[in-house]
Motif scaffolding. Structure first.
Motif: not given
Length: 192
Positions: A131-134, A154-156, A158-164, A166-170
């Protein structure tokens, strides 16, 4: 003047971000970028930004001491691993104790270790329904991703998030925090 040497293996977006950030600062400069990939896009970025950059092979890093000698000549106050994928040699760590840091695309100790980089990390985060990463900025020691933690953001997820996704948030977290943490380390003499 504090001096930084950056190691990178790929596109070099973190390296470029650091270079641009410190170009406007009087007390810190990125003097050199080193890469283990002679085709890495970071070399093109450095050319455009007028920063010296060189590629090297594994022999120069681990056997002949060529990279170590180049670092000794450069006298960096901090060595920054920004997407550098090889294990960092103990000879360099011993020569520059507590002066080598890394940014990792997860909240260590989760998703660290050999083979855990880039999309491998983001895919694992999504597959495990986190539910979170960072990001984690940490000192480098002789083991992958086990050095003392300096900073985490950290960032959230979401259940709908793809690996891409997540990569953008990181990537956004890295762009926002990495230069500031490096600057604080150097300006406060917070290096261990």
């Amino acid at each position: 003047m504090k001096r930084i040497v950056i190691f990178a293996s790929g596109s070099g977006t973190n390296a470029e971000n650091l270079i641009k950030y410190f170009q406007s600062k009087d007390m810190v400069s990125v003097d050199l970028v080193l890469t283990n990939n002679p085709h890495a896009k970071v070399l093109d970025r450095c050319k455009r930004l007028k920063v010296s950059a060189f590629s090297f092979n594994k022999i120069a890093l681990t056997e002949t001491g060529d990279v170590l000698n180049l670092l000794k000549a450069s006298k960096p106050d901090l060595i920054v691993l920004a997407g550098f994928l090889w294990k960092f040699p103990e000879a360099i760590l011993n020569e520059f104790p507590n002066k080598v840091i890394n940014v990792h695309p997860a909240l260590l100790p989760k998703y660290g270790g050999k083979g855990m980089y880039g999309m491998h990390v983001h895919e694992a985060v999504v597959a495990n329904k986190e539910t979170e990463t960072g990001i984690t900025i940490h000192y480098v020691n002789e083991h992958y991703d086990e050095g003392a933690i300096i900073f985490q953001a950290k960032c959230d997820v979401r259940p709908s998030d793809s690996a891409d996704d997540v990569a953008a948030k990181i990537h956004q977290l890295e762009m926002e925090h990495f230069p500031i943490v490096v600057e604080k380390l150097l300006s406060n003499n917070d290096l261990k």
